[in-house]
Motif scaffolding. Structure first.
Motif, PDB file in Angstrom:
ATOM      1  N   PHE A   1      36.751  49.605  58.517  1.00  0.00           N
ATOM      2  CA  PHE A   1      36.782  48.602  57.455  1.00  0.00           C
ATOM      3  C   PHE A   1      37.886  47.585  57.722  1.00  0.00           C
ATOM      4  CE2 PHE A   1      35.159  52.418  55.365  1.00  0.00           C
ATOM      5  CZ  PHE A   1      34.155  51.937  54.544  1.00  0.00           C
ATOM      6  N   ARG A   2      37.539  46.308  57.677  1.00  0.00           N
ATOM      7  CA  ARG A   2      38.551  45.249  57.643  1.00  0.00           C
ATOM      8  C   ARG A   2      38.526  44.699  56.220  1.00  0.00           C
ATOM      9  NH1 ARG A   2      38.783  39.845  58.237  1.00  0.00           N
ATOM     10  NH2 ARG A   2      36.644  39.678  59.019  1.00  0.00           N
ATOM     11  N   LEU A   3      39.653  44.809  55.563  1.00  0.00           N
ATOM     12  CA  LEU A   3      39.740  44.415  54.153  1.00  0.00           C
ATOM     13  C   LEU A   3      40.346  43.024  54.023  1.00  0.00           C
ATOM     14  CD1 LEU A   3      41.032  47.790  52.664  1.00  0.00           C
ATOM     15  CD2 LEU A   3      38.667  47.040  53.076  1.00  0.00           C
ATOM     16  N   GLU A   4      39.912  42.333  52.966  1.00  0.00           N
ATOM     17  CA  GLU A   4      40.387  40.978  52.713  1.00  0.00           C
ATOM     18  C   GLU A   4      40.312  40.715  51.214  1.00  0.00           C
ATOM     19  OE1 GLU A   4      38.181  36.963  53.782  1.00  0.00           O
ATOM     20  OE2 GLU A   4      38.997  37.931  55.589  1.00  0.00           O
ATOM     21  N   ARG A   5      41.441  40.429  50.596  1.00  0.00           N
ATOM     22  CA  ARG A   5      41.491  40.114  49.155  1.00  0.00           C
ATOM     23  C   ARG A   5      40.775  41.167  48.309  1.00  0.00           C
ATOM     24  NH1 ARG A   5      39.790  35.595  51.633  1.00  0.00           N
ATOM     25  NH2 ARG A   5      37.764  35.719  50.629  1.00  0.00           N
ATOM     26  N   ASP A   6      41.068  42.418  48.526  1.00  0.00           N
ATOM     27  CA  ASP A   6      40.504  43.530  47.759  1.00  0.00           C
ATOM     28  C   ASP A   6      38.988  43.684  47.898  1.00  0.00           C
ATOM     29  OD1 ASP A   6      42.960  44.497  46.844  1.00  0.00           O
ATOM     30  OD2 ASP A   6      42.966  43.040  45.210  1.00  0.00           O
TER      31      ASP A   6
ATOM     32  N   LEU B   1      26.531  47.813  46.077  1.00  0.00           N
ATOM     33  CA  LEU B   1      27.146  47.912  47.389  1.00  0.00           C
ATOM     34  C   LEU B   1      27.533  46.531  47.912  1.00  0.00           C
ATOM     35  CD1 LEU B   1      27.351  50.320  49.740  1.00  0.00           C
ATOM     36  CD2 LEU B   1      25.886  48.639  50.827  1.00  0.00           C
ATOM     37  N   ALA B   2      26.648  45.562  47.789  1.00  0.00           N
ATOM     38  CA  ALA B   2      26.921  44.214  48.313  1.00  0.00           C
ATOM     39  C   ALA B   2      28.131  43.577  47.632  1.00  0.00           C
ATOM     40  CB  ALA B   2      25.690  43.331  48.156  1.00  0.00           C
ATOM     41  N   ARG B   3      28.356  43.882  46.360  1.00  0.00           N
ATOM     42  CA  ARG B   3      29.504  43.314  45.643  1.00  0.00           C
ATOM     43  C   ARG B   3      30.845  43.820  46.176  1.00  0.00           C
ATOM     44  NH1 ARG B   3      25.874  43.301  41.216  1.00  0.00           N
ATOM     45  NH2 ARG B   3      26.367  45.430  40.624  1.00  0.00           N
ATOM     46  N   CYS B   4      30.837  44.843  46.993  1.00  0.00           N
ATOM     47  CA  CYS B   4      32.073  45.362  47.593  1.00  0.00           C
ATOM     48  C   CYS B   4      32.547  44.478  48.746  1.00  0.00           C
ATOM     49  CB  CYS B   4      31.863  46.786  48.110  1.00  0.00           C
ATOM     50  SG  CYS B   4      31.524  47.987  46.810  1.00  0.00           S
ATOM     51  N   PHE B   5      31.698  43.540  49.194  1.00  0.00           N
ATOM     52  CA  PHE B   5      31.979  42.717  50.366  1.00  0.00           C
ATOM     53  C   PHE B   5      32.343  41.288  49.975  1.00  0.00           C
ATOM     54  CE2 PHE B   5      29.616  46.231  51.981  1.00  0.00           C
ATOM     55  CZ  PHE B   5      30.079  46.425  53.276  1.00  0.00           C
TER      56      PHE B   5
END
Length: 109
Positions: A95-100, A24-28
């Motif tokens: 969700f705020r997304l940044e660089r995938d 899960l943490a690797r998604c951030f």
């Protein structure tokens, strides 16, 4: 019934949520933020700890049923059922997304 198409980072988050804190943490992003129950968890280590703790308290399933883009924020609506008071419930995940990756996630009712 139509198929819900989610942005890749959000789909990865929902899949990792069933696996474990590290996944899960690797998604951030490295300084990603999770806001849940009035608390902020900043950085991957804090996100891992948040997931680890919540996993010991509850078991649940999450079914996304809608997502929309509002002012650059992906707002997902999910039906969540499990071993917690008030189950089942519909939650809003911003969700705020940044660089995938996910830069921030706010979980609200």
């Amino acid at each position: 019934m139509s198929v819900l198409t989610l942005p890749d980072p959000i789909a990865a988050y929902l899949a990792a949520d069933t696996q474990g804190p590290d996944d899960l943490a690797r998604c951030f992003t490295l300084q990603g933020v999770v806001k849940d129950k009035g608390e902020s968890h900043i950085g991957r280590d804090a996100i891992k700890a948040w997931k680890r703790e919540s996993s010991t308290l509850y078991t649940y399933t999450t079914e996304p049923f809608s997502v929309e883009l509002i002012d650059g924020i992906h707002v997902g609506y999910c039906h969540v059922a499990g071993s917690f008071a008030g189950s089942p419930i519909d939650l809003k995940l911003r969700f705020r997304l940044e660089r995938d990756l996910i830069a921030s996630l706010e979980i609200t009712v």
